[in-house]
Design a protein around this motif. Structure first.
Motif, PDB file in Angstrom:
ATOM      1  N   GLY A   1       0.798  -1.215   0.000  1.00  0.00           N
ATOM      2  CA  GLY A   1       0.000   0.000   0.000  1.00  0.00           C
ATOM      3  C   GLY A   1       0.833   1.269   0.000  1.00  0.00           C
ATOM      4  O   GLY A   1       2.064   1.245  -0.107  1.00  0.00           O
ATOM      5  N   VAL A   2       0.151   2.393   0.146  1.00  0.00           N
ATOM      6  CA  VAL A   2       0.788   3.708   0.159  1.00  0.00           C
ATOM      7  C   VAL A   2       1.385   4.033   1.525  1.00  0.00           C
ATOM      8  O   VAL A   2       2.419   4.693   1.630  1.00  0.00           O
ATOM      9  N   GLY A   3       0.717   3.549   2.567  1.00  0.00           N
ATOM     10  CA  GLY A   3       1.177   3.889   3.899  1.00  0.00           C
ATOM     11  C   GLY A   3       0.511   3.052   4.973  1.00  0.00           C
ATOM     12  O   GLY A   3      -0.263   2.135   4.676  1.00  0.00           O
ATOM     13  N   THR A   4       0.825   3.381   6.211  1.00  0.00           N
ATOM     14  CA  THR A   4       0.285   2.666   7.373  1.00  0.00           C
ATOM     15  C   THR A   4       0.077   3.660   8.504  1.00  0.00           C
ATOM     16  O   THR A   4       0.917   4.540   8.730  1.00  0.00           O
ATOM     17  N   ILE A   5      -1.021   3.505   9.199  1.00  0.00           N
ATOM     18  CA  ILE A   5      -1.279   4.311  10.394  1.00  0.00           C
ATOM     19  C   ILE A   5      -1.059   3.429  11.618  1.00  0.00           C
ATOM     20  O   ILE A   5      -1.633   2.337  11.703  1.00  0.00           O
ATOM     21  N   LEU A   6      -0.259   3.903  12.536  1.00  0.00           N
ATOM     22  CA  LEU A   6      -0.083   3.228  13.823  1.00  0.00           C
ATOM     23  C   LEU A   6      -0.929   3.967  14.852  1.00  0.00           C
ATOM     24  O   LEU A   6      -0.735   5.170  15.066  1.00  0.00           O
ATOM     25  N   PHE A   7      -1.846   3.251  15.467  1.00  0.00           N
ATOM     26  CA  PHE A   7      -2.708   3.845  16.492  1.00  0.00           C
ATOM     27  C   PHE A   7      -2.176   3.499  17.875  1.00  0.00           C
ATOM     28  O   PHE A   7      -1.872   2.341  18.161  1.00  0.00           O
ATOM     29  N   PHE A   8      -2.103   4.515  18.730  1.00  0.00           N
ATOM     30  CA  PHE A   8      -1.610   4.355  20.093  1.00  0.00           C
ATOM     31  C   PHE A   8      -2.593   4.960  21.086  1.00  0.00           C
ATOM     32  O   PHE A   8      -3.386   5.842  20.742  1.00  0.00           O
ATOM     33  N   THR A   9      -2.490   4.502  22.334  1.00  0.00           N
ATOM     34  CA  THR A   9      -3.123   5.168  23.469  1.00  0.00           C
ATOM     35  C   THR A   9      -2.021   5.741  24.349  1.00  0.00           C
ATOM     36  O   THR A   9      -1.041   5.049  24.648  1.00  0.00           O
ATOM     37  N   ASP A  10      -2.179   6.995  24.737  1.00  0.00           N
ATOM     38  CA  ASP A  10      -1.202   7.611  25.631  1.00  0.00           C
ATOM     39  C   ASP A  10      -1.546   7.221  27.067  1.00  0.00           C
ATOM     40  O   ASP A  10      -2.460   7.783  27.685  1.00  0.00           O
ATOM     41  N   ASP A  11      -0.806   6.261  27.595  1.00  0.00           N
ATOM     42  CA  ASP A  11      -1.089   5.740  28.934  1.00  0.00           C
ATOM     43  C   ASP A  11      -0.856   6.773  30.027  1.00  0.00           C
ATOM     44  O   ASP A  11      -1.445   6.674  31.115  1.00  0.00           O
ATOM     45  N   ASP A  12      -0.009   7.761  29.764  1.00  0.00           N
ATOM     46  CA  ASP A  12       0.205   8.818  30.765  1.00  0.00           C
ATOM     47  C   ASP A  12      -1.082   9.604  30.999  1.00  0.00           C
ATOM     48  O   ASP A  12      -1.391   9.979  32.137  1.00  0.00           O
ATOM     49  N   ILE A  13      -1.824   9.864  29.926  1.00  0.00           N
ATOM     50  CA  ILE A  13      -3.090  10.589  30.060  1.00  0.00           C
ATOM     51  C   ILE A  13      -4.124   9.732  30.782  1.00  0.00           C
ATOM     52  O   ILE A  13      -4.876  10.232  31.635  1.00  0.00           O
ATOM     53  N   VAL A  14      -4.140   8.454  30.462  1.00  0.00           N
ATOM     54  CA  VAL A  14      -5.064   7.538  31.153  1.00  0.00           C
ATOM     55  C   VAL A  14      -4.785   7.555  32.649  1.00  0.00           C
ATOM     56  O   VAL A  14      -5.701   7.692  33.468  1.00  0.00           O
ATOM     57  N   GLN A  15      -3.514   7.432  33.006  1.00  0.00           N
ATOM     58  CA  GLN A  15      -3.140   7.415  34.421  1.00  0.00           C
ATOM     59  C   GLN A  15      -3.476   8.751  35.094  1.00  0.00           C
ATOM     60  O   GLN A  15      -3.948   8.782  36.244  1.00  0.00           O
ATOM     61  N   GLN A  16      -3.248   9.825  34.384  1.00  0.00           N
ATOM     62  CA  GLN A  16      -3.550  11.158  34.932  1.00  0.00           C
ATOM     63  C   GLN A  16      -5.027  11.274  35.295  1.00  0.00           C
ATOM     64  O   GLN A  16      -5.378  11.775  36.381  1.00  0.00           O
ATOM     65  N   TYR A  17      -5.903  10.799  34.422  1.00  0.00           N
ATOM     66  CA  TYR A  17      -7.333  10.886  34.688  1.00  0.00           C
ATOM     67  C   TYR A  17      -7.754   9.881  35.768  1.00  0.00           C
ATOM     68  O   TYR A  17      -8.701  10.148  36.529  1.00  0.00           O
ATOM     69  N   GLN A  18      -7.068   8.754  35.850  1.00  0.00           N
ATOM     70  CA  GLN A  18      -7.356   7.813  36.927  1.00  0.00           C
ATOM     71  C   GLN A  18      -7.075   8.437  38.285  1.00  0.00           C
ATOM     72  O   GLN A  18      -7.807   8.212  39.254  1.00  0.00           O
ATOM     73  N   GLU A  19      -6.017   9.239  38.350  1.00  0.00           N
ATOM     74  CA  GLU A  19      -5.650   9.891  39.607  1.00  0.00           C
ATOM     75  C   GLU A  19      -6.575  11.068  39.908  1.00  0.00           C
ATOM     76  O   GLU A  19      -6.955  11.285  41.065  1.00  0.00           O
ATOM     77  N   GLN A  20      -6.959  11.807  38.888  1.00  0.00           N
ATOM     78  CA  GLN A  20      -7.798  12.989  39.097  1.00  0.00           C
ATOM     79  C   GLN A  20      -9.244  12.625  39.399  1.00  0.00           C
ATOM     80  O   GLN A  20      -9.908  13.310  40.189  1.00  0.00           O
ATOM     81  N   LEU A  21      -9.720  11.546  38.774  1.00  0.00           N
ATOM     82  CA  LEU A  21     -11.111  11.127  38.930  1.00  0.00           C
ATOM     83  C   LEU A  21     -11.133   9.670  39.379  1.00  0.00           C
ATOM     84  O   LEU A  21     -11.498   8.766  38.639  1.00  0.00           O
ATOM     85  N   SER A  22     -10.711   9.468  40.621  1.00  0.00           N
ATOM     86  CA  SER A  22     -10.505   8.108  41.126  1.00  0.00           C
ATOM     87  C   SER A  22     -11.786   7.275  41.149  1.00  0.00           C
ATOM     88  O   SER A  22     -11.732   6.048  41.105  1.00  0.00           O
TER      89      SER A  22
END
Length: 201
Positions: free
Chosen positions: A94-115
């Motif tokens: 193909g022409v290209g590829t998209i790599l999808f990620f989750t930023d775990d730092d943001i997940v952890q930040q919200y876990q701490e803010q909204l326990s």
């Protein structure tokens, strides 16, 4: 009568495995399309946990060579590896590829803010990633660009982070090779409605 135009658009999104490089749109326009689709996708508390690396040309080829090399140690024999290599090469075509990620730092930040919702944030992040993936896939399909969704993570995670200088907190969730549609998808089969849906009035 309800408008069915969007449903017709959804029907264009299929898993396309016969990819080519005969795409009329330039890389910059495609990248902008992908970015816009991700930016307009929902996430819990608008925390925007989805990240993406958009690979074109040699960078995309490099990704699929990483996959092919990594699979050598996983496939039991040479004959089986030939089939595996052929499959990987179909993504590389193909022409290209998209790599999808989750930023775990943001997940952890919200876990701490909204326990109160801490256990839900990883689930919601996966849902956000899935919604971004389908929106990108849909946007590509609407422009007659074929794609499929692959999951060689976590097998390739370390190599991908090193090869493309990906931040440590970005957790790889999927790979989407895309390109021109060189052969259509097969006929899609559907379960009966009564097996899938319940309607209460």
């Amino acid at each position: 009568m309800v408008n069915q135009d969007y449903i017709e658009t959804i029907k264009k999104r299929r898993s396309i495995y016969a990819l080519g490089k005969n795409v009329a749109d330039n890389n910059e326009d495609i990248a902008q399309l992908i970015q816009s689709a991700i930016k307009e996708s929902p996430s819990s508390f608008n925390n925007q946990t989805v990240r993406a690396a958009i690979l074109f040309g040699e960078s995309s080829d490099k990704l699929w060579e990483i996959v092919a090399e990594r699979l050598k140690s996983e496939v039991p024999d040479e004959e089986s590896y030939k089939a595996t290599r052929q499959k990987v090469d179909s993504f590389k075509a193909g022409v290209g590829t998209i790599l999808f990620f989750t930023d775990d730092d943001i997940v952890q930040q919200y876990q701490e803010q909204l326990s109160l919702y801490a256990e839900n944030f990883p689930i919601w992040a996966d849902q956000a990633n899935g919604m971004a993936q389908i929106n990108v896939w849909q946007a590509l399909a609407a422009n007659d660009i074929g794609a499929s969704l692959q999951h060689y993570n976590p097998l390739i995670d370390d190599d991908v982070h090193t090869a493309f200088d990906i931040p440590e907190s970005w957790n790889l969730r999927g790979q989407m090779p895309f390109g021109s549609i060189e052969a259509p998808a097969g006929t899609k089969e559907y379960m009966t409605d009564d097996a899938r849906f319940k309607i209460f009035k």
